[in-house]
Design a protein around this motif. Structure first.
Motif, PDB file in Angstrom:
ATOM      1  N   LYS A 149       0.871  -1.196   0.000  1.00 19.84           N
ATOM      2  CA  LYS A 149       0.000   0.000   0.000  1.00 19.84           C
ATOM      3  C   LYS A 149       0.894   1.227   0.000  1.00 19.84           C
ATOM      4  O   LYS A 149       1.317   1.700   1.050  1.00 19.84           O
ATOM      5  CB  LYS A 149      -0.890  -0.002   1.241  1.00 19.84           C
ATOM      6  CG  LYS A 149      -1.944  -1.088   1.204  1.00 19.84           C
ATOM      7  CD  LYS A 149      -2.980  -0.922   2.316  1.00 19.84           C
ATOM      8  CE  LYS A 149      -3.904  -2.105   2.391  1.00 19.84           C
ATOM      9  NZ  LYS A 149      -3.250  -3.326   2.914  1.00 19.84           N
ATOM     10  N   LYS A 182       1.860   5.004  -2.322  1.00 16.87           N
ATOM     11  CA  LYS A 182       1.484   5.897  -3.419  1.00 16.87           C
ATOM     12  C   LYS A 182       2.414   5.578  -4.585  1.00 16.87           C
ATOM     13  O   LYS A 182       3.615   5.435  -4.388  1.00 16.87           O
ATOM     14  CB  LYS A 182       1.687   7.343  -2.946  1.00 16.87           C
ATOM     15  CG  LYS A 182       0.970   8.334  -3.806  1.00 16.87           C
ATOM     16  CD  LYS A 182       0.957   9.716  -3.123  1.00 16.87           C
ATOM     17  CE  LYS A 182       1.111  10.785  -4.181  1.00 16.87           C
ATOM     18  NZ  LYS A 182       2.388  11.428  -4.247  1.00 16.87           N
ATOM     19  N   LYS A 183       1.867   5.434  -5.782  1.00 15.72           N
ATOM     20  CA  LYS A 183       2.710   5.107  -6.941  1.00 15.72           C
ATOM     21  C   LYS A 183       3.563   6.326  -7.282  1.00 15.72           C
ATOM     22  O   LYS A 183       3.059   7.405  -7.533  1.00 15.72           O
ATOM     23  CB  LYS A 183       1.821   4.691  -8.117  1.00 15.72           C
ATOM     24  CG  LYS A 183       2.563   4.428  -9.402  1.00 15.72           C
ATOM     25  CD  LYS A 183       2.496   2.961  -9.787  1.00 15.72           C
ATOM     26  CE  LYS A 183       3.190   2.653 -11.104  1.00 15.72           C
ATOM     27  NZ  LYS A 183       4.636   2.787 -11.138  1.00 15.72           N
TER      28      LYS A 183
END
Ligand code: SAM
Length: 339
Positions: A223, A225-226
């Motif tokens: 989990k 943030k890309k």
């Protein structure tokens, strides 16, 4: 924010500050060595800072310092402070082989550096020495610890698995994340050195790397943030994460947000294209900020849609050859472009 022709926002600049390195990795530098640039041809820190001050107006927000080995350039902390002082730059990191990190970690953190990526391709001292043609693994491991103490986190460790050279260590690298809060990233081998080391047998696609990592345990998407090309996963209860970067088997050209600045002042919009825009003549012959901004914008405009390398029947396609796309001249080694 400036968008390129393919609607990508270009907000990331990777800056090589030297083509020199204190290692000679077999997959990065040709065995015959490379001719180094002369000092006068290398951008001065003031020139780099000026380019960045202008680049902020075209949308650059993130900067990575690389090389060659950036920590071999004298007084690199002076540059870090200069960049940190530029309004609009939100993230500043460095990619290093870690050999000098123990010595510089604290100074770098004090100067304002946010994070480090450490390149490490073996956890076996003798093999590390062979791959790097003389490097000392202990120094790198001490460097990583020093970076952690200095708060240059999260630490990313980049490994390039090469069949027959270090691929039996993929599992050991992945296991590091069980107890340490590192991001261990596996990067597909790219065609930058001659065919004796870069060939289709030595290349390992991410799919295979990932299935070898899965021998350790089940991976679930992390989990996070890309940000950037890596896809991240973690083992249950692990302190760190595992990442996969697939420039050949699953390009990220569509999301590519970067420009590269070589140590001698050339803006290179794509790692795999020889197109470069030379900023040095404008910088050194009284070019105005406006003129330099237009050159930066031009490099964004000519950024190609993508490269054509891919897998065919599980192997890299013909155009992955280091000779391809360069009219039978070998591609510049990574150390010369800035990895
Ligand atoms: N000296 C610094 C270091 O070792 O991280 C920065 C420069 S080095 C050229 C940057 C990165 O390029 C390293 O992570 C290295 O593993 C990677 N690299 C070099 N040649 C490569 C190749 N043929 N394929 C994939 N990665 C490569």
């Amino acid at each position: 924010m400036l968008k390129d022709t393919f609607n990508r926002t270009i907000d990331y600049m990777r800056i090589s500050i030297t083509d020199r390195c204190n290692l000679r990795c077999v997959y990065c530098m040709p065995s015959g060595g490379v001719k180094f640039l002369e000092h006068k041809d290398i951008l001065q820190y003031e020139e780099i800072a000026r380019i960045l001050r202008i680049a902020v107006h075209t949308g650059v927000r993130k900067v990575r310092i690389t090389g060659g080995e950036p920590l071999v350039r004298r007084n690199v902390t002076r540059l870090i402070k200069m960049i940190k002082g530029i309004e609009g730059i939100h993230q500043l990191s460095i990619t290093t082989n870690g050999i000098l990190l123990e010595r510089y970690a604290e100074e770098l953190a004090e100067a304002g550096l946010d994070r480090v990526n450490v390149s490490l391709d073996s956890l076996k001292p003798e093999r590390y020495r062979e791959i790097t043609r003389g490097g000392n693994l202990e120094a790198v491991l001490r460097g990583i610890e020093a970076a952690e103490r200095a708060g240059l986190t999260p630490i990313k460790i980049n490994m390039v698995p090469i069949r027959g050279l270090n691929d039996d260590e993929i599992g050991e690298f992945a296991k590091m994340t069980l107890t340490a809060p590192y991001q261990v990233r596996f990067i597909e081998f790219m065609p930058f050195v001659s065919e004796d080391i870069w060939n289709r047998e030595h290349f390992i696609p991410t799919g295979e790397i990932q299935s070898r990592v899965e021998h350790i345990g089940t991976l679930t998407p992390a989990k996070m943030k890309k940000a950037g090309p890596a896809l991240y996963f973690s083992f249950e209860g692990a302190a760190g994460v595992v990442g996969f970067i697939s420039p050949i088997s699953n390009h990220f050209c569509k999301e590519c947000n970067r420009l590269r600045l070589t140590a001698d002042g050339k803006l290179r919009p794509c790692l795999f294209s020889e197109t470069e825009i030379d900023l040095k003549p404008a910088l050194r012959s009284g070019g105005t900020d406006d003129e330099i901004r237009r050159l930066i914008e031009l490099s964004i405009v000519v950024k190609p849609k993508g490269h054509s390398m891919r897998l065919e029947d599980g192997f890299p396609s013909q155009d992955c050859s280091p000779m391809h796309m360069t009219q039978n001249r070998q591609r510049r080694p990574m150390s010369r472009i800035g990895g």
